[in-house]
Design a protein around this motif. Structure first.
Motif, PDB file in Angstrom:
ATOM      1  N   TRP A 141     -11.760  -9.316   3.218  1.00 19.38           N
ATOM      2  CA  TRP A 141     -10.559  -9.562   4.010  1.00 19.38           C
ATOM      3  C   TRP A 141      -9.571 -10.424   3.227  1.00 19.38           C
ATOM      4  O   TRP A 141      -8.369 -10.148   3.242  1.00 19.38           O
ATOM      5  N   ASN A 142     -10.050 -11.432   2.523  1.00 24.56           N
ATOM      6  CA  ASN A 142      -9.157 -12.275   1.719  1.00 24.56           C
ATOM      7  C   ASN A 142      -8.492 -11.461   0.607  1.00 24.56           C
ATOM      8  O   ASN A 142      -7.306 -11.623   0.341  1.00 24.56           O
ATOM      9  N   ARG A 143      -9.241 -10.576  -0.022  1.00 21.33           N
ATOM     10  CA  ARG A 143      -8.670  -9.717  -1.060  1.00 21.33           C
ATOM     11  C   ARG A 143      -7.614  -8.798  -0.467  1.00 21.33           C
ATOM     12  O   ARG A 143      -6.527  -8.629  -1.024  1.00 21.33           O
ATOM     13  N   ILE A 144      -7.915  -8.198   0.673  1.00 23.24           N
ATOM     14  CA  ILE A 144      -6.961  -7.317   1.334  1.00 23.24           C
ATOM     15  C   ILE A 144      -5.711  -8.094   1.736  1.00 23.24           C
ATOM     16  O   ILE A 144      -4.589  -7.618   1.566  1.00 23.24           O
ATOM     17  N   MET A 145      -5.893  -9.299   2.250  1.00 26.09           N
ATOM     18  CA  MET A 145      -4.738 -10.112   2.646  1.00 26.09           C
ATOM     19  C   MET A 145      -3.867 -10.440   1.442  1.00 26.09           C
ATOM     20  O   MET A 145      -2.641 -10.427   1.540  1.00 26.09           O
ATOM     21  N   GLU A 146      -4.468 -10.720   0.301  1.00 19.74           N
ATOM     22  CA  GLU A 146      -3.681 -10.981  -0.909  1.00 19.74           C
ATOM     23  C   GLU A 146      -2.891  -9.740  -1.322  1.00 19.74           C
ATOM     24  O   GLU A 146      -1.729  -9.840  -1.711  1.00 19.74           O
ATOM     25  N   ASP A 147      -3.536  -8.571  -1.216  1.00 21.09           N
ATOM     26  CA  ASP A 147      -2.840  -7.321  -1.522  1.00 21.09           C
ATOM     27  C   ASP A 147      -1.677  -7.091  -0.563  1.00 21.09           C
ATOM     28  O   ASP A 147      -0.586  -6.681  -0.971  1.00 21.09           O
ATOM     29  N   ILE A 148      -1.912  -7.349   0.720  1.00 20.05           N
ATOM     30  CA  ILE A 148      -0.854  -7.170   1.720  1.00 20.05           C
ATOM     31  C   ILE A 148       0.278  -8.155   1.482  1.00 20.05           C
ATOM     32  O   ILE A 148       1.452  -7.794   1.580  1.00 20.05           O
ATOM     33  N   LYS A 149      -0.038  -9.397   1.138  1.00 20.11           N
ATOM     34  CA  LYS A 149       1.009 -10.390   0.855  1.00 20.11           C
ATOM     35  C   LYS A 149       1.852  -9.978  -0.343  1.00 20.11           C
ATOM     36  O   LYS A 149       3.080 -10.094  -0.310  1.00 20.11           O
ATOM     37  N   ALA A 150       1.205  -9.480  -1.388  1.00 20.90           N
ATOM     38  CA  ALA A 150       1.953  -9.044  -2.574  1.00 20.90           C
ATOM     39  C   ALA A 150       2.858  -7.869  -2.220  1.00 20.90           C
ATOM     40  O   ALA A 150       4.027  -7.823  -2.615  1.00 20.90           O
ATOM     41  N   TRP A 151       2.322  -6.914  -1.464  1.00 17.51           N
ATOM     42  CA  TRP A 151       3.126  -5.776  -1.022  1.00 17.51           C
ATOM     43  C   TRP A 151       4.293  -6.244  -0.165  1.00 17.51           C
ATOM     44  O   TRP A 151       5.438  -5.820  -0.356  1.00 17.51           O
ATOM     45  N   ALA A 152       4.020  -7.139   0.794  1.00 16.17           N
ATOM     46  CA  ALA A 152       5.064  -7.629   1.698  1.00 16.17           C
ATOM     47  C   ALA A 152       6.145  -8.391   0.929  1.00 16.17           C
ATOM     48  O   ALA A 152       7.332  -8.246   1.233  1.00 16.17           O
ATOM     49  N   ASN A 153       5.757  -9.193  -0.052  1.00 23.31           N
ATOM     50  CA  ASN A 153       6.751  -9.896  -0.870  1.00 23.31           C
ATOM     51  C   ASN A 153       7.696  -8.911  -1.554  1.00 23.31           C
ATOM     52  O   ASN A 153       8.907  -9.101  -1.569  1.00 23.31           O
ATOM     53  N   ARG A 154       7.122  -7.853  -2.122  1.00 26.39           N
ATOM     54  CA  ARG A 154       7.933  -6.843  -2.799  1.00 26.39           C
ATOM     55  C   ARG A 154       8.863  -6.142  -1.814  1.00 26.39           C
ATOM     56  O   ARG A 154      10.051  -5.973  -2.072  1.00 26.39           O
TER      57      ARG A 154
END
Length: 120
Positions: A26-39
């Motif tokens: 879940w932490n890995r997925i959240m980091e991926d989602i945060k990076a996507w959302a930032n972009r």
């Protein structure tokens, strides 16, 4: 207008259970989602007319629609002259492989049960 990821409001439309293995995934997925959302938010902010419009903080959702999972970002944009507000939404499907193993197993089990019920 700088974007502050700390000020995000994260709303989850689906719930995931606890556990250290799930928590790690879940932490890995959240980091991926945060990076996507930032972009995505950067792209949205680049499209607004900063001389005439102001934007809200981003709202990030994790959605389940039927058998698919999506990540979605919403930003409210208001024209400072007219006070008209529009919502800019970006949505992207989450690949099955990005879902934690425990959740995939749960989904597959529910799918098997549903298929068995449909056969009878």
């Amino acid at each position: 207008m700088p974007f502050d990821p700390i000020s995000w409001i994260i709303i989850f439309a689906i719930g995931f259970g606890g556990g250290s293995a799930i928590n790690y995934d879940w932490n890995r997925i959240m980091e991926d989602i945060k990076a996507w959302a930032n972009r995505v938010v950067g792209d949205i902010l680049d499209t607004i007319n900063k001389a005439l419009e102001v934007a809200s903080d981003a709202i990030v959702y994790l959605l389940k629609e039927k058998n698919r999972y999506y990540k979605q970002v919403e930003v409210y944009v208001m024209n400072i002259n007219t006070n008209n507000v529009k919502i800019v939404i970006e949505k992207e499907i989450i690949e099955y492989s990005e879902i934690p193993e425990e959740i995939r197993q749960e989904l597959e089990q529910k799918m098997k049960i549903k298929l068995m019920k449909m056969k009878t």
